[in-house]
Motif scaffolding. Structure first.
Motif: not given
Length: 392
Positions: A299-302, A360-365, A373-379
């Motif tokens: 039970d999680a979301s991102v 550029k994106f940040g992730l939040e779970a 949190t993680a990032g910022p990521l560069t895609l």
């Protein structure tokens, strides 16, 4: 309203004066009673043509800690389950659930009780994936005993308190591995039935069911919808305030209108049909990974977020992870987000590329109230990054 708890925590706060503005008046009560009116609406679903849920009853209690067997509950019950296709309730469409006479007072807990699928009605709760067939939507036992929602509702004598249950189908339907099974983990917000909102148009080429329009505050989605076949969108009810309006679509650069003002009892007109929002084409990169937890099903979301040059955070996409494998995968635009400041209703919007957001994106779970949190990521265009999260 910025609550998105996976087991359905939802918050609505309203004063007696606001109740009158939101449909207060003769509610058929007495000096000792008032009335709670309830309607249902939906945010768009992601990749589904139909999402059916069967409501057994709605319960309210003045105690936020009351269990489902404690005293003090007042129920709005249906003799047969009220089956609703949530995807018919977008773009400001509401369906009435009814009214509950209540003693004057302050109510802090609401429970949404869903009926269970059984051998007689195996598809009572169901989902139809786009291009697929209708399949059962499994409901956890906790939902069948009552999805708990924390609310803040004042019932005044002989007044109608008019509220909406905003059911986010996109974030509530969860795939379960490669089995073709789906689970319902409701994300529901309870809000006053404001007259105020936002309307506007996207280009007709984007009116394909995959475009999402939302108003956000602090990177949290307050209300979202998909444009209709003409490109028109209506976000309602939305509380008066200042918002970022965010438009996303697969293979397109996102667009954001900052400082959008919603005023009381007014639907703000963003733009006319002659000047629709047109999102530029963009290549995509993939952000993917796995969330692990100590419980099953998972039970999680991102969420994938961006930070604009002005400091505002906006959500580009956010969903539950696979309930069996914990995996997620998002195709995200690598072109810079186009940003414009809000001007007077139907005024000219001047979009420019926000270089700080390019790829550029940040992730939040999140899981069980915990956030990582993680990032910022560069895609990179055509590339993929892997980010895993673990919750003890």
């Amino acid at each position: 309203m910025n609550i998105q708890h996976k087991l359905g925590a939802a918050l609505a706060s309203v004063s007696l004066a606001l109740l009158a503005a939101c449909g207060g008046g003769g509610g058929g009560g007495t000096a000792d009673t008032g009335t709670l009116g309830l309607s249902l609406t939906d945010a768009p679903s992601c990749g589904y043509d139909h999402v059916n849920v069967a409501i057994q009853k709605i319960r309210v209690n003045q105690s936020s800690t009351a269990s489902d067997t404690d005293a003090g509950w007042t129920d709005l019950a249906f003799s047969t389950p009220k089956r609703v296709d949530l995807l018919t309730l977008t773009n400001g469409v509401l369906t009435s659930l009814g009214q509950i006479p209540l003693q004057v007072g302050h109510y802090t807990q609401m429970r949404l009780v869903l009926a269970a699928n059984d051998s007689t009605n195996p598809l009572l709760n169901s989902v139809m994936p786009t291009g697929g067939s209708e399949v059962a939507l499994d409901t956890p036992s906790g939902v069948q005993t009552g999805l708990k929602m924390n609310v803040d509702i004042n019932i005044a004598a002989n007044q109608l308190a008019d509220f909406v249950l905003d059911f986010n189908a996109c974030k509530s339907v969860v795939s379960a591995g490669n089995s073709g099974k789906y689970q319902l983990k409701p994300v529901v917000a309870v809000t006053p039935n404001f007259i105020s909102g936002v309307s506007g148009y996207v280009d007709a080429s984007l009116a394909n069911g995959n475009t999402l329009v939302s108003v956000q505050q602090g990177g949290m989605v307050v209300k979202a919808t998909a444009p209709d076949a003409t490109g028109k969108f209506l976000l309602q009810p939305v509380a008066p305030g200042s918002y970022d309006l965010v438009v996303t679509a697969p293979g397109r650069a996102s667009e954001v209108v900052t400082g959008l003002t919603v005023t009381a009892s007014t639907v703000t007109l963003l733009n006319a049909s002659a000047t629709p929002l047109t999102l530029a084409a963009s290549l995509s990169g993939t952000a993917a990974g796995t969330v692990t937890t100590t419980t099953t099903p998972i039970d999680a979301s991102v969420r994938a977020l961006q930070t604009l040059a002005n400091g505002d955070k906006v959500e580009i996409i956010g969903r539950a992870v696979d309930a069996t494998t914990g995996t997620y995968s998002y195709a995200l635009p690598v072109s810079a987000t186009m940003v414009a400041a809000f001007v007077a209703p139907q005024g000219t919007l001047s979009f420019s590329a926000d270089a700080a957001t390019a790829a550029k994106f940040g992730l939040e779970a999140s899981s069980a109230g915990a956030v990582k949190t993680a990032g910022p990521l560069t895609l990179t265009a055509g590339g993929a990054t892997t980010t895993n999260f673990s919750f003890p």
